[in-house]
Design an enzyme around this catalytic site. Structure first.
Site, mmCIF file in Angstrom:
data_model
loop_
_atom_site.group_PDB
_atom_site.id
_atom_site.type_symbol
_atom_site.label_atom_id
_atom_site.label_comp_id
_atom_site.label_asym_id
_atom_site.label_seq_id
_atom_site.Cartn_x
_atom_site.Cartn_y
_atom_site.Cartn_z
ATOM 1 N N HIS A 49 31.954 36.911 38.834
ATOM 2 C CA HIS A 49 31.024 36.040 39.544
ATOM 3 C C HIS A 49 30.107 36.823 40.471
ATOM 4 O O HIS A 49 30.451 37.918 40.952
ATOM 5 C CB HIS A 49 31.795 35.006 40.359
ATOM 6 C CG HIS A 49 32.452 33.947 39.523
ATOM 7 N ND1 HIS A 49 31.738 32.933 38.919
ATOM 8 C CD2 HIS A 49 33.751 33.753 39.173
ATOM 9 C CE1 HIS A 49 32.570 32.147 38.250
ATOM 10 N NE2 HIS A 49 33.796 32.625 38.380
ATOM 11 N N VAL A 172 62.144 36.325 40.797
ATOM 12 C CA VAL A 172 62.685 36.347 42.156
ATOM 13 C C VAL A 172 63.354 35.001 42.432
ATOM 14 O O VAL A 172 62.745 33.947 42.319
ATOM 15 C CB VAL A 172 61.577 36.614 43.185
ATOM 16 C CG1 VAL A 172 62.136 36.528 44.609
ATOM 17 C CG2 VAL A 172 60.951 37.984 42.951
#
Length: 485
Positions: A49, A172
């Site tokens: 962008h 995790v």
């Protein structure tokens, strides 16, 4: 014990890992999926962008341009593929001109030097196939396209090459803060680290809440896309946006880095919306909106649909920086323009680690370069030339994928770059094998055979989407639906 453990191997996590690999540090990157770039990085607009759309008051507004200007050098070093095309935000309504001027002013606040407003004739000279009713456009010269998953893979390969340890299939499940370090509990082992970076994408709020009271939420936003056959992207020269809304930058029509026409995304906010299935009604609406940009969209060349899930934070901004727990740094809410901002996010994290006491000493052995797996093909070889190479015995020049003309040596190369690839789609993302018109019907069994020969283990031939239970609208379903409308 590691100096730094990074949770999440999307574009943010891999960029941070690669950034830290230049120092004399022990760094670990953990990812719950079977490969890097498996979340938002795998399925997005692939746009680098300009940096004018996000407000300067927001972190994502300030970081976008700082990231964008690094892409040319990063591509020279890592060979993931970046093409500067420029971008347009178009309107057919004269009353939108003040909005475009406001976007240009905001972009200048964000540091952009390459913005200007174009009138009808200037737009048509740049984009002959755009809607002839266009009145005004904001033009950004430096915007472009890349392949986000190829970029993340390149970042990860280079990080591993420079000593970062990557663990896949490692989710995790708990975090503990000790006096001088963290204990990171994974589903398959425990690690200790002095600093932890939370770049867990859609799960980053859950990771943060393992140590803190809830301070932000990640609210998934799904967006569906239509992808057309190779070569179809030549109808446009730039990335073309329609006027943005509060839900996003508007439907875009663009060529991908490799030359496919791409339309999308829409934006649907749903509680827990993580299903990557696609829906023919949504796709048809995107197609109809795309026609407002250009009528040069042929549904007969449609080859696949996909859904990306954006990690939108409840703050509607990036969340990058220190937390109430010293040594724990959040990199959360990395929605658009997260890809473009990722190099600047990595810089910001490195500065924050240094501010918290981590010594960043340059490693004299650091190697910033990563050889390309593939190069962008401007045109394919004639079928008569490759036909004799399709069914010959195994050799480097054997054609494994006839649509994208991928040779066996390219498949073998990608399998031995420091990251184990245990899905056929992992090879697809690195080599484009099975990304052509037949979408792998010819080459998937051939890719599987090469993988099993090289690795000596059985490979599941199903796509990643099939494994997770998502369904996608097929070429035939979309084309039949269009004919009935």
């Amino acid at each position: 014990m590691y100096d730094v453990l990074i949770i999440g191997a999307g574009i943010a996590g891999t960029s941070i890992a690669r950034r830290l690999s230049r120092y004399q540090l022990s760094v670990c990157l953990v990812e719950k999926s079977n490969d890097v770039a498996m979340g938002s990085t795998k399925a997005n607009s692939a746009i680098v962008h300009g940096g004018y759309a996000e407000a300067n008051a927001k972190l994502k507004g300030r970081l976008c341009y700082r990231g964008r200007v690094q892409f040319e050098q990063l591509d020279k070093e890592l060979n993931f593929g970046f093409r500067k095309t420029g971008s347009l935000v178009i309107t057919t309504d004269d009353e939108d001109l003040p909005k475009l001027e406001a976007m240009m002013e905001n972009g200048r606040k964000n540091g952009l030097p390459d913005l200007k407003i174009l009138d009808h004739d200037e737009i048509m000279a740049l984009e002959p196939n755009v809607n002839p009713e266009v009145r005004h456009a904001l033009y950004c010269e430096g915007a472009g396209v890349c392949s986000p998953y190829e970029m993340a893979i390149a970042m990860a390969e280079n990080a591993v090459h420079n000593g970062v340890e990557l663990y896949l299939f490692s989710e995790v499940i708990g975090l503990e803060k000790k006096e001088t370090h963290f204990v990171v509990h994974l589903n398959n082992r425990d690690f200790e680290a002095r600093y932890v970076i939370n770049a867990a994408g859609l799960c980053s709020d859950k990771i943060d809440q393992m140590l803190h009271e809830k301070s932000f939420e990640i609210r998934p936003r799904s967006g569906e896309y239509l992808l057309f056959a190779p070569g179809t992207g030549k109808v446009l020269n730039t990335v073309v946006f329609q006027m943005p809304s509060k839900m996003g930058k508007g439907i875009l029509v663009t060529s991908t880095y490799h030359g496919n026409l791409l339309l999308g995304p829409d934006a649907i906010d749903e509680e827990g919306a993580t299903d990557r299935s696609t829906h023919v009604e949504r796709l048809y609406k995107i197609y109809q909106e795309g026609l407002l940009t250009t009528d040069k969209i042929d549904t007969e060349t449609f080859i696949r649909s996909f859904t990306g899930i954006r990690a939108v934070s409840s703050t509607d901004d990036f969340i990058v920086g220190a937390t109430d727990t010293p040594g724990f740094i959040n990199v959360a809410g990395i929605q658009s323009p997260g890809l473009t901002s990722s190099p600047a996010i990595a810089d910001m994290v490195a500065r924050e680690l240094e501010a918290q006491g981590l010594t960043l000493r340059e490693d004299p052995s650091y190697d910033p370069y990563r050889a390309p797996v593939i190069r962008r093909k401007e045109k394919m070889r004639p079928y008569e030339e490759i036909a004799p190479l399709l069914d010959i015995p195994s050799c480097p020049e054997k054609i494994i994928c006839r649509c994208e003309q991928v040779e066996e040596k390219t498949i073998v190369d990608c399998l031995h770059r420091g990251i184990p690839i245990l899905s056929v789609d992992g090879v697809k993302r690195r080599t484009r094998a099975s990304m052509g018109y037949c979408q792998g019907q010819f080459c998937r069994p051939r890719i599987k055979a090469v993988m099993e020969r090289e690795y000596g283990v059985p490979i599941d031939i199903r796509t990643d989407v099939e494994k997770e239970g998502a369904t996608r609208v097929t070429r035939e379903e979309f084309q039949d639906y269009c004919k009935k409308q």
